[in-house]
Write an enzyme that holds these catalytic residues in place. Structure first.
Site, short mmCIF file in Angstrom:
data_model
loop_
_atom_site.label_atom_id
_atom_site.label_comp_id
_atom_site.label_asym_id
_atom_site.label_seq_id
_atom_site.Cartn_x
_atom_site.Cartn_y
_atom_site.Cartn_z
N GLU A 115 -12.42 -3.63 4.69
CA GLU A 115 -12.52 -2.34 3.99
C GLU A 115 -11.14 -1.87 3.52
O GLU A 115 -10.11 -2.24 4.11
CB GLU A 115 -13.18 -1.32 4.94
CG GLU A 115 -13.36 0.07 4.42
CD GLU A 115 -14.24 0.20 3.17
OE1 GLU A 115 -13.99 -0.52 2.19
OE2 GLU A 115 -15.14 1.05 3.17
N ASP A 118 -11.99 6.93 5.99
CA ASP A 118 -11.66 8.34 5.83
C ASP A 118 -12.53 9.15 6.81
O ASP A 118 -12.19 9.26 7.98
CB ASP A 118 -11.92 8.69 4.36
CG ASP A 118 -11.47 10.08 3.96
OD1 ASP A 118 -10.46 10.55 4.51
OD2 ASP A 118 -12.13 10.70 3.11
N PHE A 128 -4.27 11.77 -0.35
CA PHE A 128 -5.10 10.96 -1.24
C PHE A 128 -4.21 9.86 -1.80
O PHE A 128 -3.16 10.13 -2.40
CB PHE A 128 -5.73 11.79 -2.36
CG PHE A 128 -6.78 11.02 -3.08
CD1 PHE A 128 -8.06 10.91 -2.56
CD2 PHE A 128 -6.50 10.36 -4.27
CE1 PHE A 128 -9.05 10.16 -3.20
CE2 PHE A 128 -7.48 9.60 -4.92
CZ PHE A 128 -8.75 9.51 -4.38
N VAL A 129 -4.61 8.62 -1.56
CA VAL A 129 -3.76 7.49 -1.96
C VAL A 129 -4.44 6.64 -3.04
O VAL A 129 -5.67 6.60 -3.13
CB VAL A 129 -3.36 6.62 -0.75
CG1 VAL A 129 -2.42 7.36 0.18
CG2 VAL A 129 -4.59 6.13 0.03
N ARG A 162 -6.12 0.97 -9.62
CA ARG A 162 -6.48 -0.08 -8.68
C ARG A 162 -5.50 -1.25 -8.75
O ARG A 162 -5.32 -1.99 -7.79
CB ARG A 162 -7.90 -0.61 -8.97
CG ARG A 162 -9.02 0.38 -8.71
CD ARG A 162 -10.35 -0.34 -8.72
NE ARG A 162 -11.48 0.54 -8.84
CZ ARG A 162 -12.08 1.16 -7.82
NH1 ARG A 162 -11.61 0.99 -6.61
NH2 ARG A 162 -13.12 1.93 -8.00
P1 5GP Z 1 -15.60 7.51 4.17
O1 5GP Z 1 -17.08 7.24 4.20
O2 5GP Z 1 -14.83 6.88 5.31
O3 5GP Z 1 -15.31 8.99 4.07
O4 5GP Z 1 -15.10 6.99 2.79
C1 5GP Z 1 -14.59 5.79 2.55
C2 5GP Z 1 -14.39 5.62 1.06
O5 5GP Z 1 -13.86 6.82 0.44
C3 5GP Z 1 -13.36 4.56 0.82
O6 5GP Z 1 -13.94 3.28 0.80
C4 5GP Z 1 -12.77 5.00 -0.50
O7 5GP Z 1 -13.54 4.49 -1.56
C5 5GP Z 1 -12.88 6.51 -0.50
N1 5GP Z 1 -11.58 7.14 -0.09
C6 5GP Z 1 -11.31 7.79 1.05
N2 5GP Z 1 -10.03 8.21 1.09
C7 5GP Z 1 -9.46 7.81 -0.07
C8 5GP Z 1 -8.14 7.92 -0.61
O8 5GP Z 1 -7.18 8.47 -0.05
N3 5GP Z 1 -7.95 7.37 -1.85
C9 5GP Z 1 -8.95 6.74 -2.53
N4 5GP Z 1 -8.63 6.24 -3.73
N5 5GP Z 1 -10.19 6.60 -2.04
C10 5GP Z 1 -10.45 7.12 -0.82
#
Ligand code: 5GP
Length: 183
Positions: A107, A111, A160-161, A173
């Site tokens: 992965e 987050d 946010f990255v 990307r």
């Molecule tokens: P989760 O279900 O853990 O909240 O979300 C995971 C997904 O959210 C990651 O696979 C990614 O696509 C997106 N995401 C979470 N944080 C970031 C971030 O800081 N930058 C980006 N570009 N996508 C993020």
């Protein structure tokens, strides 16, 4: 907007490099070695969650020195309010029966943990020999569900990255490093 303005706008959103290409490369080399050492001779299936993890997958699999297979899936989780409904919508599923494999989910970032929590439940129900999660980035301060990856290459703050597979509006990307996005 003219072309120059659009490019200036694009570049102005890259606030600072958070993790350099070299740092990423070194961490992936180490992760590849750990995986190779712990699964030597076993049937491994690396499962990358698209789209964000495609770059990480491409580099990680080339640091694994033992036989392994590669697969991709696309998953989206749906939530009611702040709570996960527990429903994962698989927009592209695996083709193979995973019951004969040690599955390693690859992965980009964890987050809130909702997506992986759901994907892990789903894949565990298919009875793999074992299942582990390796993530390039981990933002534990943002966690909403109780989920911990087995291997996190970099633990980062609540930022946010972008870059190295991670997007903002499908852009960035292709950056070879991880950068903080200028919100
Ligand atoms: P989760 O279900 O853990 O909240 O979300 C995971 C997904 O959210 C990651 O696979 C990614 O696509 C997106 N995401 C979470 N944080 C970031 C971030 O800081 N930058 C980006 N570009 N996508 C993020």
């Amino acid at each position: 907007m003219d072309k120059i303005k659009a490019i200036e706008e694009y570049n102005s959103k890259i606030k600072r490099v958070l993790i350099s290409e070299e740092e990423i490369k070194a961490a992936i080399k180490e992760a590849g070695k750990k995986i190779s050492d712990s699964y030597n001779g076993e049937p491994i299936l690396l499962v990358s969650i698209l789209n964000g993890a495609f770059v990480f997958m491409a580099d990680l699999c080339r640091e694994i020195t033992v036989p392994c297979e590669i697969a991709f899936m696309c998953a989206k989780s749906y939530y009611n309010g702040t709570n996960s409904s527990g429903i994962v919508n698989i927009t592209m599923d695996l083709e193979q029966d995973i019951s004969g494999y040690h599955v390693i989910i690859v992965e980009d970032i964890v987050d809130t943990g909702r997506t992986l929590n759901d994907v892990v439940k789903l894949l565990k129900a298919r009875n793999p020999l074992s299942l582990r999660v390796v993530t390039l980035l981990d933002k534990p301060s943002r966690r909403i569900v109780d989920f911990d990856p087995d291997m996190s290459l970099f633990v980062i703050e609540d930022l946010f990255v972008i870059g190295y597979g991670l997007d903002c509006g499908e852009y960035y990307r292709n950056l070879p490093y991880i950068a903080e996005y200028n919100q």
